[in-house]
Design an enzyme around this catalytic site. Structure first.
Site, PDB file in Angstrom:
ATOM      1  N   ARG A  62       0.850  -1.211   0.000  1.00 33.20           N
ATOM      2  CA  ARG A  62       0.000   0.000   0.000  1.00 33.20           C
ATOM      3  C   ARG A  62       0.877   1.249   0.000  1.00 33.20           C
ATOM      4  NH1 ARG A  62      -1.881   2.014   4.655  1.00 33.20           N
ATOM      5  NH2 ARG A  62      -2.224   0.006   5.619  1.00 33.20           N
ATOM      6  N   TYR A 114     -15.034  17.437 -16.939  1.00 32.69           N
ATOM      7  CA  TYR A 114     -15.528  16.071 -16.813  1.00 32.69           C
ATOM      8  C   TYR A 114     -16.557  15.990 -15.674  1.00 32.69           C
ATOM      9  CZ  TYR A 114     -15.663  11.188 -15.478  1.00 32.69           C
ATOM     10  OH  TYR A 114     -16.101   9.941 -15.128  1.00 32.69           O
ATOM     11  N   ASP A 186      -5.600  19.128 -15.527  1.00 33.39           N
ATOM     12  CA  ASP A 186      -5.936  17.758 -15.933  1.00 33.39           C
ATOM     13  C   ASP A 186      -5.457  17.610 -17.383  1.00 33.39           C
ATOM     14  OD1 ASP A 186      -7.189  15.474 -16.954  1.00 33.39           O
ATOM     15  OD2 ASP A 186      -8.919  15.687 -15.638  1.00 33.39           O
ATOM     16  N   LYS A 211      -7.127   6.488 -19.904  1.00 34.43           N
ATOM     17  CA  LYS A 211      -7.341   6.958 -21.281  1.00 34.43           C
ATOM     18  C   LYS A 211      -6.100   6.741 -22.141  1.00 34.43           C
ATOM     19  CE  LYS A 211     -11.234   8.564 -19.536  1.00 34.43           C
ATOM     20  NZ  LYS A 211     -11.957   7.673 -18.679  1.00 34.43           N
TER      21      LYS A 211
HETATM   22  C1  LIG Z   1     -10.681  14.510 -18.293  1.00 33.17           C
HETATM   23  C2  LIG Z   1     -10.976  13.413 -17.295  1.00 33.17           C
HETATM   24  N1  LIG Z   1     -10.467  13.499 -16.051  1.00 33.17           N
HETATM   25  C3  LIG Z   1     -10.704  12.528 -15.132  1.00 33.17           C
HETATM   26  C4  LIG Z   1     -11.499  11.436 -15.428  1.00 33.17           C
HETATM   27  C5  LIG Z   1     -11.743  10.374 -14.379  1.00 33.17           C
HETATM   28  O1  LIG Z   1     -10.949   9.258 -14.621  1.00 33.17           O
HETATM   29  P1  LIG Z   1     -11.311   7.721 -14.301  1.00 33.17           P
HETATM   30  O2  LIG Z   1     -12.490   7.359 -15.138  1.00 33.17           O
HETATM   31  O3  LIG Z   1     -10.054   7.002 -14.645  1.00 33.17           O
HETATM   32  O4  LIG Z   1     -11.635   7.635 -12.859  1.00 33.17           O
HETATM   33  C6  LIG Z   1     -12.036  11.304 -16.717  1.00 33.17           C
HETATM   34  C7  LIG Z   1     -12.866  10.135 -17.047  1.00 33.17           C
HETATM   35  O5  LIG Z   1     -13.520  10.083 -18.056  1.00 33.17           O
HETATM   36  C8  LIG Z   1     -11.777  12.325 -17.670  1.00 33.17           C
HETATM   37  O6  LIG Z   1     -12.278  12.259 -18.922  1.00 33.17           O
END
Ligand SMILES: Cc1ncc(COP(=O)(O)O)c(C=O)c1O
Length: 393
Positions: A62, A114, A186, A211
């Protein structure tokens, strides 16, 4: 505690290598003990201590695991940060970012973001006494006017999900520095292959590693990359306390995916340009949102801060009926949530990725019943177009 020899302690930052070599060779790359070219998966919960007070530097998975550490070092190298942290999802990574806040703190976020990030802010941290304002971060005058005495953080997506709005990272960084705010970007959509926010003045980069970094739609993962020891200490504590680190096998899958990041990003970018131009000419398509169009309002900023536009396109169709026909009619393209993988995925933000956004905000942004988001894969571009054409009718 005394340290036994730790073969995984030293790694090479790959100074002098180009990005497309760095993705292939990672932190240590090979296993320093056996020479295995594929970095080992340390599928262990705990680590033996040879004597009291003696440790290899690994105590319990962990806290630290060599496979996760290799991924974290690779991401720190690629984003040009000092340290990285691999979480069990992008959401878990974002939860730890928002975990920097205290009750009464105020955060400014991109107004188009998001849905899951919106949910963390509005449904979880609002209840803990934090305040959030969503603005178009391309408008730096608006940003300056929105900063209050209790503002602590600015959280940006660029390009935004799903409207592809572009904001100037350097300009925002200047403002956040002047006001002593934490600036988070992000970087899921462009990855460090096309955009490196830490070099442009951001303090923290987050990713949904699910992604493009993974790239094969087979892992859920999140990454945080920092450049200060103070921030590193925060995320170390989060991982240790929340216990939401990325497991060894998933870390290995990400390391494997990252090796082809450069090649995949080039192809996503190349295909998206072709498909965006084609969509724009289709009679049933009302508007295409794609950061790579020369007449996109953020095009000059993109040219300055990125080396490509990525594989994401959104578009509005002439009716809800056309949207439904498209979602049900695609054959090679997959109607599914998510983005950034080898397969082209088509998504309906209204009921999928952006369902958590209140209806009035969605409507204002343009996320309506005729609105589609597409993540262009690495198939043959003509096959993507042929499939869209037959499904649009
Ligand atoms: C731009 C963006 N940030 C964060 C996330 C969250 O990621 P996760 O689905 O891996 O938890 C997503 C998910 O679609 C996203 O498109």
């Amino acid at each position: 505690m005394m340290r036994q020899e730790n073969y995984y302690e030293n790694y090479d930052k790959k100074e002098g290598l180009h990005f497309d070599s760095k993705v292939v060779h990672g932190g240590q790359g090979c296993d320093p003990i056996t020479g295995a070219v594929s970095f080992p998966i340390f599928q262990t919960a705990t680590f033996r201590h040879r004597a009291f007070g003696v440790s290899t530097g690994y105590d319990y998975s962990r806290l630290q695991n060599p496979t996760r550490q290799e991924l974290e070092r690779t991401m720190a190298i690629l984003e040009e940060g000092t340290e990285a942290f691999a979480f069990s999802s992008g959401q878990a990574a974002n939860m730890s970012v928002f975990g920097m806040l205290k009750p009464g703190d105020h955060v400014i976020l991109s107004d188009d973001i998001y849905g899951g990030t919106f949910r963390i802010a509005e449904d979880i941290f609002s209840a803990l006494g934090c305040e959030f304002t969503f603005i178009d971060l391309a408008d730096t005058d608006c940003l300056k006017a929105t900063i209050r005495s209790n503002t602590r953080m600015v959280f940006m997506e660029t390009p935004t999900n799903p409207m592809m709005k572009v904001a100037d990272i350097q300009k925002v960084a200047q403002i956040t520095k002047e006001n002593n705010l934490i600036f988070v970007v992000d970087n899921t959509f462009l990855t460090p292959y096309f955009q490196r926010p830490l070099l442009l003045g951001a303090d923290i980069v987050v990713h949904s590693g699910t992604k493009y970094l993974c790239g094969h739609n087979d892992v859920i993962a999140g990454l945080v990359i920092v450049k200060s020891e103070e921030h590193a200490a925060h995320f170390r504590l989060q991982l240790k306390s929340r216990g939401n680190g990325l497991p060894p096998f998933d870390s290995w899958l990400l390391l494997r995916g990252i090796k082809t990041l450069s090649l995949r990003m080039q192809k996503h970018d190349e295909n998206a340009k072709i498909v965006a131009e084609w969509l724009r000419k289709h009679p049933k398509v009302k508007k295409v949102y794609y950061a790579g169009f020369e007449d996109h309002v953020g095009y000059e900023i993109s040219k300055k801060q990125c080396t490509g536009f990525g594989g994401m396109i959104s578009f509005e169709l002439d009716s809800e009926e056309t949207a439904m026909n498209l979602l049900s009619g695609v054959k090679m393209i997959l109607f599914a949530e998510s983005l950034g993988g080898t397969e082209t995925l088509i998504t309906y933000p209204l009921t999928q990725t952006h369902e958590s956004i209140p209806a009035d905000i969605r409507e204002k942004l343009g996320i309506n019943k005729s609105f589609i988001r597409i993540s262009i894969g690495i198939e043959n571009a003509q096959d993507i177009i042929n499939d869209l054409e037959q499904a649009l009718g």
